[in-house]
Design a protein around this motif. Structure first.
Motif, PDB file in Angstrom:
ATOM      1  N   PRO A  15       0.830  -1.159   0.016  1.00 39.64           N
ATOM      2  CA  PRO A  15      -0.078  -0.060   0.045  1.00 39.64           C
ATOM      3  C   PRO A  15       0.839   1.334  -0.129  1.00 39.64           C
ATOM      4  N   LEU A  16       1.999   1.259   0.572  1.00 39.76           N
ATOM      5  CA  LEU A  16       2.830   2.643   0.574  1.00 39.76           C
ATOM      6  C   LEU A  16       3.272   2.779  -0.956  1.00 39.76           C
ATOM      7  N   ALA A  17       3.750   1.838  -1.717  1.00 43.26           N
ATOM      8  CA  ALA A  17       4.120   1.900  -3.140  1.00 43.26           C
ATOM      9  C   ALA A  17       2.794   2.443  -3.918  1.00 43.26           C
ATOM     10  N   THR A  18       1.708   1.937  -3.760  1.00 41.34           N
ATOM     11  CA  THR A  18       0.655   2.281  -4.434  1.00 41.34           C
ATOM     12  C   THR A  18       0.058   3.843  -3.850  1.00 41.34           C
ATOM     13  N   SER A  19       0.292   4.129  -2.580  1.00 42.82           N
ATOM     14  CA  SER A  19      -0.232   5.333  -2.276  1.00 42.82           C
ATOM     15  C   SER A  19       0.714   6.699  -3.137  1.00 42.82           C
ATOM     16  N   ILE A  20       1.839   6.227  -3.044  1.00 43.62           N
ATOM     17  CA  ILE A  20       2.777   6.995  -3.642  1.00 43.62           C
ATOM     18  C   ILE A  20       2.441   7.468  -5.178  1.00 43.62           C
ATOM     19  N   THR A  21       2.200   6.279  -5.957  1.00 45.28           N
ATOM     20  CA  THR A  21       1.661   6.527  -7.040  1.00 45.28           C
ATOM     21  C   THR A  21       0.346   7.212  -7.282  1.00 45.28           C
ATOM     22  N   GLY A  22      -0.413   7.177  -6.095  1.00 46.37           N
ATOM     23  CA  GLY A  22      -1.872   7.744  -5.978  1.00 46.37           C
ATOM     24  C   GLY A  22      -1.766   9.323  -6.336  1.00 46.37           C
ATOM     25  N   TYR A  23      -0.618   9.746  -6.003  1.00 49.10           N
ATOM     26  CA  TYR A  23      -0.564  11.386  -6.350  1.00 49.10           C
ATOM     27  C   TYR A  23      -0.225  11.470  -7.955  1.00 49.10           C
ATOM     28  N   VAL A  24       0.369  10.574  -8.666  1.00 53.34           N
ATOM     29  CA  VAL A  24       0.186  10.573  -9.954  1.00 53.34           C
ATOM     30  C   VAL A  24      -0.858  10.579 -10.570  1.00 53.34           C
ATOM     31  N   ALA A  25      -1.861   9.657 -10.129  1.00 54.71           N
ATOM     32  CA  ALA A  25      -3.147   9.403 -10.358  1.00 54.71           C
ATOM     33  C   ALA A  25      -4.106  10.794 -10.255  1.00 54.71           C
ATOM     34  N   ILE A  26      -3.702  11.573  -9.360  1.00 58.45           N
ATOM     35  CA  ILE A  26      -4.603  12.773  -9.329  1.00 58.45           C
ATOM     36  C   ILE A  26      -4.091  13.617 -10.450  1.00 58.45           C
ATOM     37  N   VAL A  27      -2.923  13.767 -11.074  1.00 58.35           N
ATOM     38  CA  VAL A  27      -2.554  14.585 -12.248  1.00 58.35           C
ATOM     39  C   VAL A  27      -3.066  13.947 -13.415  1.00 58.35           C
ATOM     40  N   VAL A  28      -3.249  12.488 -13.484  1.00 58.58           N
ATOM     41  CA  VAL A  28      -3.631  11.729 -14.667  1.00 58.58           C
ATOM     42  C   VAL A  28      -5.257  12.237 -14.804  1.00 58.58           C
ATOM     43  N   GLN A  29      -5.829  12.252 -13.683  1.00 54.21           N
ATOM     44  CA  GLN A  29      -7.190  12.256 -13.721  1.00 54.21           C
ATOM     45  C   GLN A  29      -7.739  13.892 -14.014  1.00 54.21           C
ATOM     46  N   ALA A  30      -6.871  14.634 -13.820  1.00 54.80           N
ATOM     47  CA  ALA A  30      -7.011  16.011 -13.873  1.00 54.80           C
ATOM     48  C   ALA A  30      -6.825  16.151 -15.533  1.00 54.80           C
ATOM     49  N   LEU A  31      -5.833  15.426 -16.169  1.00 51.56           N
ATOM     50  CA  LEU A  31      -5.551  15.866 -17.519  1.00 51.56           C
ATOM     51  C   LEU A  31      -6.400  14.933 -18.362  1.00 51.56           C
ATOM     52  N   ASN A  32      -6.907  13.660 -18.023  1.00 55.59           N
ATOM     53  CA  ASN A  32      -7.897  13.110 -18.636  1.00 55.59           C
ATOM     54  C   ASN A  32      -9.325  13.778 -18.768  1.00 55.59           C
ATOM     55  N   THR A  33      -9.611  14.498 -17.624  1.00 50.89           N
ATOM     56  CA  THR A  33     -10.791  15.318 -17.578  1.00 50.89           C
ATOM     57  C   THR A  33     -10.930  16.437 -18.646  1.00 50.89           C
ATOM     58  N   ALA A  34      -9.560  17.073 -18.534  1.00 43.91           N
ATOM     59  CA  ALA A  34      -9.551  18.300 -19.708  1.00 43.91           C
ATOM     60  C   ALA A  34      -9.703  17.703 -20.835  1.00 43.91           C
TER      61      ALA A  34
END
Length: 226
Positions: free
Chosen positions: A58-77
């Motif tokens: 979960p530590l490894a996946t939580s770190i990549t979760g911050y990347v997912a936030i950026v991804v979601q913002a770009l995908n939405t746009a």
């Protein structure tokens, strides 16, 4: 009433409404897949890896979760503009939007790659890693992070599925990612024994397979984009 006499906006609304039952069913199935795997996988990890080693996942996946936030913002746009272009039948504009997003996503991926490698390499120094698990932890972090970047890049294709309201296919891609991950984890653990590194490999395999499927489905649903 002839199809030609129905306004284009009404035809789009009818098509979207007709897709609703499939999307709803796919959402439910995807939720259940996540639920079942989540309930069964944690005890499996704890029993095979131990609590200390499991805590790194979960530590490894939580770190990549911050990347997912950026991804979601770009995908939405991207999805907003691409959906408008496609539903209006303006395929030239849709191609410009798609290609701009494609190269932008690729550039961001290349910029983030060194950071991913650095975090993975320094993971044993940054985090408390159980003795003897340092090398496996590096591969775990590298595999999970690389998998996230691959899914980030392929998001440019799943946006096309969203534009045509094919949320059922989006859920199929996401479910495939999870099922392949779990399947590879169980297979590799059975063949080689429990190891954090194998989880990183499984995450990477899931991302590659899911991304390939998303590209295939995107081309079938929307063959206009090149």
């Amino acid at each position: 009433m002839k199809l030609e006499s129905v306004p284009a906006s009404d035809r789009i609304n009818q098509r979207f409404a007709g897709q609703f039952p499939r999307n709803l069913a796919a959402n439910i199935v995807y939720f259940l897949v996540n639920l079942v795997i989540g309930v069964l996988l944690v005890p499996y990890f704890v029993s095979t890896l131990g609590i200390a080693a499991y805590g790194l996942i979960p530590l490894a996946t939580s770190i990549t979760g911050y990347v997912a936030i950026v991804v979601q913002a770009l995908n939405t746009a991207v999805s907003r503009f691409l959906t408008v272009d496609l539903q209006q039948g303006d395929y030239d504009a849709a191609n410009r939007t798609f290609n701009t997003a494609f190269f932008a996503f690729s550039a961001v991926l290349l910029l983030m790659a060194p950071l991913v490698i650095a975090v993975a390499w320094l993971a044993p120094s940054i985090f408390h890693i159980p003795a003897g698990q340092e090398g496996s932890a590096v591969i775990l972090f590298l595999g999970v992070s690389t998998a996230t970047l691959i899914r980030f890049w392929s998001g440019n294709y799943t946006v096309q599925l969203f534009a045509y309201n094919r949320l059922d296919l989006q859920n199929l891609v996401n479910a495939t990612n999870i099922v392949v991950q779990v399947g590879f984890i169980i297979l590799l653990f059975t063949l080689f024994g429990p190891d954090l590194a194998l989880i990183g490999v499984a995450y990477l395999a899931g991302a590659v397979v899911a991304s390939a499927i998303s590209i295939i489905l995107a081309h079938r649903v929307c063959p206009y984009l090149r």
